[in-house]
Enzyme design. Structure first.
Site, PDB file in Angstrom:
ATOM      1  N   SER A  47      -9.584   1.416   6.607  1.00  0.00           N
ATOM      2  CA  SER A  47      -8.348   0.663   6.563  1.00  0.00           C
ATOM      3  C   SER A  47      -7.151   0.906   5.482  1.00  0.00           C
ATOM      4  O   SER A  47      -6.093   0.465   5.557  1.00  0.00           O
ATOM      5  CB  SER A  47      -8.745  -0.588   6.314  1.00  0.00           C
ATOM      6  OG  SER A  47      -9.325  -1.049   5.023  1.00  0.00           O
ATOM      7  N   LYS A  84      -8.120  -3.799  -0.480  1.00  0.00           N
ATOM      8  CA  LYS A  84      -6.970  -3.959   0.404  1.00  0.00           C
ATOM      9  C   LYS A  84      -5.822  -4.222  -0.535  1.00  0.00           C
ATOM     10  O   LYS A  84      -5.803  -4.275  -2.040  1.00  0.00           O
ATOM     11  CB  LYS A  84      -6.900  -5.265   1.096  1.00  0.00           C
ATOM     12  CG  LYS A  84      -7.762  -5.387   2.422  1.00  0.00           C
ATOM     13  CD  LYS A  84      -7.377  -4.472   3.445  1.00  0.00           C
ATOM     14  CE  LYS A  84      -8.465  -4.692   4.766  1.00  0.00           C
ATOM     15  NZ  LYS A  84      -9.464  -3.948   4.321  1.00  0.00           N
TER      16      LYS A  84
END
Length: 130
Positions: A47, A84
């Protein structure tokens, strides 16, 4: 410690390099600014590939840094750890992946959300062996 050469290496056309050593490079001094608040963890998943964090990379995290918008953070969201990009828009907080195949996560007051630190460096093995 390993030797640190004064010369930089161009990523474009090759240039003759001198063998002048500036100093020894202590990775702890370079990567760790607050030893008591620093830890490392290996990345899993894809990701964050567009941020240069690939599966197997070692991330260096500093818990003493107050995250600001656009920092890459390690967080616990509903008891699952994730890495993230932390984005603040007004009073709203989001976790942005660096891969368009993953959704943006809107952090709400009902989420069990804890920031575990700011990623300050990554170590990537270009040979693929661990």
């Amino acid at each position: 410690m390993i030797p640190l050469f004064m010369n930089t290496i161009k990523a474009g056309f090759p240039s003759p390099a001198t063998d002048y050593i500036e100093s020894d490079l202590d990775f702890n001094k370079y990567l760790v600014h607050n030893k008591a608040a620093t830890y490392a963890v290996r990345a899993q998943g894809d990701s964050m590939i567009n941020a240069g964090i690939l599966p197997g990379d070692i991330m260096i995290i500093d818990r003493s840094i107050t995250p600001k918008s656009n920092d890459i953070i390690i967080a616990s969201l509903d008891k699952e750890f994730t890495v993230k990009r932390f984005i603040k828009k007004g009073n709203d907080f989001f976790l942005y992946p660096e891969n368009p195949n993953y959704p943006i996560i809107d952090i709400t007051t009902s989420d069990d959300f804890i920031i575990w630190g700011v990623v300050t460096f990554t170590i990537h093995n270009f040979r693929g062996d661990k």
